[in-house]
Design a protein around this motif. Sequence first.
Motif, PDB file in Angstrom:
ATOM      1  N   UNK A  42       0.775  -1.136   0.175  1.00  0.00           N
ATOM      2  CA  UNK A  42      -0.095  -0.186   0.013  1.00  0.00           C
ATOM      3  C   UNK A  42       1.094   1.303   0.063  1.00  0.00           C
ATOM      4  N   UNK A  43       2.136   1.071  -0.193  1.00  0.00           N
ATOM      5  CA  UNK A  43       3.113   2.405  -0.265  1.00  0.00           C
ATOM      6  C   UNK A  43       3.803   2.275  -1.755  1.00  0.00           C
ATOM      7  N   UNK A  44       3.130   1.634  -2.738  1.00  0.00           N
ATOM      8  CA  UNK A  44       3.686   1.473  -4.094  1.00  0.00           C
ATOM      9  C   UNK A  44       2.505   1.857  -4.938  1.00  0.00           C
ATOM     10  N   UNK A  45       2.716   2.854  -5.801  1.00  0.00           N
ATOM     11  CA  UNK A  45       1.820   3.204  -6.679  1.00  0.00           C
ATOM     12  C   UNK A  45       2.274   2.744  -8.091  1.00  0.00           C
ATOM     13  N   UNK A  46       1.506   2.156  -8.881  1.00  0.00           N
ATOM     14  CA  UNK A  46       1.757   1.749 -10.146  1.00  0.00           C
ATOM     15  C   UNK A  46       1.013   2.307 -11.320  1.00  0.00           C
ATOM     16  N   UNK A  47       1.579   3.276 -11.994  1.00  0.00           N
ATOM     17  CA  UNK A  47       0.927   4.132 -13.144  1.00  0.00           C
ATOM     18  C   UNK A  47       1.369   3.295 -14.637  1.00  0.00           C
ATOM     19  N   UNK A  59       5.583   5.367  -2.081  1.00  0.00           N
ATOM     20  CA  UNK A  59       5.019   6.577  -1.218  1.00  0.00           C
ATOM     21  C   UNK A  59       5.752   7.149   0.100  1.00  0.00           C
ATOM     22  N   UNK A  60       5.376   8.051   0.658  1.00  0.00           N
ATOM     23  CA  UNK A  60       6.285   8.440   1.723  1.00  0.00           C
ATOM     24  C   UNK A  60       5.235   8.871   2.709  1.00  0.00           C
ATOM     25  N   UNK A  61       4.252   7.906   3.355  1.00  0.00           N
ATOM     26  CA  UNK A  61       3.183   8.193   4.284  1.00  0.00           C
ATOM     27  C   UNK A  61       3.731   8.953   5.611  1.00  0.00           C
ATOM     28  N   UNK A  62       5.022   8.725   5.992  1.00  0.00           N
ATOM     29  CA  UNK A  62       5.247   9.329   7.154  1.00  0.00           C
ATOM     30  C   UNK A  62       5.516  10.573   7.132  1.00  0.00           C
ATOM     31  N   UNK A  63       5.930  11.112   6.043  1.00  0.00           N
ATOM     32  CA  UNK A  63       6.410  12.440   5.918  1.00  0.00           C
ATOM     33  C   UNK A  63       5.161  13.423   5.317  1.00  0.00           C
ATOM     34  N   UNK A  64       4.205  12.731   4.692  1.00  0.00           N
ATOM     35  CA  UNK A  64       3.003  13.423   4.120  1.00  0.00           C
ATOM     36  C   UNK A  64       1.854  12.479   4.269  1.00  0.00           C
ATOM     37  N   UNK A  65       1.459  12.331   5.583  1.00  0.00           N
ATOM     38  CA  UNK A  65       0.325  11.470   5.775  1.00  0.00           C
ATOM     39  C   UNK A  65      -1.121  12.112   5.139  1.00  0.00           C
ATOM     40  N   UNK A  66      -1.226  13.091   5.055  1.00  0.00           N
ATOM     41  CA  UNK A  66      -2.671  13.527   4.669  1.00  0.00           C
ATOM     42  C   UNK A  66      -2.593  13.491   3.221  1.00  0.00           C
ATOM     43  N   UNK A  67      -1.338  13.919   2.641  1.00  0.00           N
ATOM     44  CA  UNK A  67      -1.376  13.821   0.924  1.00  0.00           C
ATOM     45  C   UNK A  67      -1.480  12.536   0.547  1.00  0.00           C
ATOM     46  N   UNK A  68      -0.835  11.304   1.197  1.00  0.00           N
ATOM     47  CA  UNK A  68      -0.671  10.192   0.895  1.00  0.00           C
ATOM     48  C   UNK A  68      -2.343   9.629   1.157  1.00  0.00           C
ATOM     49  N   UNK A  69      -2.829   9.874   2.009  1.00  0.00           N
ATOM     50  CA  UNK A  69      -4.216   9.207   2.165  1.00  0.00           C
ATOM     51  C   UNK A  69      -4.917   9.783   0.924  1.00  0.00           C
ATOM     52  N   UNK A 226      -0.334  14.930 -25.416  1.00  0.00           N
ATOM     53  CA  UNK A 226      -0.456  14.156 -23.954  1.00  0.00           C
ATOM     54  C   UNK A 226      -0.178  12.830 -24.214  1.00  0.00           C
ATOM     55  N   UNK A 227       0.427  12.371 -23.062  1.00  0.00           N
ATOM     56  CA  UNK A 227       0.417  10.838 -23.078  1.00  0.00           C
ATOM     57  C   UNK A 227      -0.763  10.329 -21.971  1.00  0.00           C
ATOM     58  N   UNK A 228      -1.656   9.606 -22.523  1.00  0.00           N
ATOM     59  CA  UNK A 228      -2.665   8.975 -21.896  1.00  0.00           C
ATOM     60  C   UNK A 228      -2.269   7.983 -20.765  1.00  0.00           C
ATOM     61  N   UNK A 229      -2.710   8.060 -19.818  1.00  0.00           N
ATOM     62  CA  UNK A 229      -2.631   7.175 -18.472  1.00  0.00           C
ATOM     63  C   UNK A 229      -3.904   6.260 -18.515  1.00  0.00           C
ATOM     64  N   UNK A 230      -3.445   4.984 -18.676  1.00  0.00           N
ATOM     65  CA  UNK A 230      -4.618   4.100 -18.687  1.00  0.00           C
ATOM     66  C   UNK A 230      -4.968   3.630 -17.250  1.00  0.00           C
ATOM     67  N   UNK A 231      -4.070   3.563 -16.393  1.00  0.00           N
ATOM     68  CA  UNK A 231      -4.665   3.205 -14.943  1.00  0.00           C
ATOM     69  C   UNK A 231      -3.564   3.777 -14.106  1.00  0.00           C
ATOM     70  N   UNK A 232      -3.943   3.946 -12.619  1.00  0.00           N
ATOM     71  CA  UNK A 232      -2.972   3.994 -11.578  1.00  0.00           C
ATOM     72  C   UNK A 232      -3.488   3.480 -10.466  1.00  0.00           C
ATOM     73  N   UNK A 233      -2.930   2.457  -9.592  1.00  0.00           N
ATOM     74  CA  UNK A 233      -3.707   1.333  -8.645  1.00  0.00           C
ATOM     75  C   UNK A 233      -2.225   1.337  -7.721  1.00  0.00           C
ATOM     76  N   UNK A 234      -2.715   1.338  -6.676  1.00  0.00           N
ATOM     77  CA  UNK A 234      -1.999   0.903  -5.458  1.00  0.00           C
ATOM     78  C   UNK A 234      -1.561  -0.510  -5.680  1.00  0.00           C
TER      79      UNK A 234
END
Length: 292
Positions: A42-47, A59-69, A226-234
């Motif tokens: 849950x700390x890895x984003x796949x685009x 992801x860096x939830x310890x340093x930016x918890x609200x933004x990562x949430x 622009x380069x289309x984004x097909x998906x972004x998932x944890x």
Amino acid sequence: MLKPVLALAALALAGPSLAQTAAPAPSPADAVDADWRTIPDDELLVMTLRGGHQVFIRLAPRYAPAHVANIRKLAEAHWWDGTSVYRLQDNYVAQWGGGDDKTVLPPTVIANPPAEYEWSRYDGVTTLAKPNSYAAKTGHSADGWPLASDGKSAWLTHCYGMVGVARDMAPSTGSGAELYAVIGHAPRPLDRNIALVGRVVEGIQWLSSLPRGTADLGVYATPPERTPILSVRLASQLPEDERPHFQYRATDNARFAAWLKGRENRTPPFFTVPAGGVDVCNAQAPIRRRPA
């Protein structure tokens, strides 16, 4: 000249000797298995971009918890699917997300979280030999994040591959719907002015090699550019057998200290003048795919 029979005998005698040549001794800077720690799913984003190219972001939830949430909620809502990489400014950043005018956020996403630009305590376990123009002290957290401090506060640093939250003018802090990755020389003046939420650990080439935008600030002038984004998932959203696994190198040990010293004092025969120091962005803790 040796006769054929004698030559073959000589080779036979030489063979075992060559095969038994000792391998180079391990360096004190080499990591051992225990130094590698797996990044949680849950700390890895796949685009996934057009053409199936993938960019993996730790992801860096310890340093930016609200933004990562917020970022987790956006990924879970499939919010970025169908958006695009809409800005590519040379020697600066690649930016993606809400630039497609897809501005309606999921109801649980906070439009302007607290400014997570710095915090009061430096939790680094390394300190580089020389300070730099942007901070009195730089080093690494135990889990490999690049840090800086002025003795009063601490912050993540804008190194190559770091990922931040695009925002409007203050007091906007950015929701995380628009993100950028550093693709050029470290833009350290951005430190403490914007929230850093992660680091590209693999696939940065699919961003850094894109055509440069020709409109203001590197924005693409027309949608077809622009380069289309097909998906972004944890990674945690993916089936278990499809999840990528990465490991960071822990920095709280003598082996990393030796590695860091080697980065600060590069040695002959290629380096003839040691620098006696290194910028934190040129000594980012290594990341690797977890061995099978």
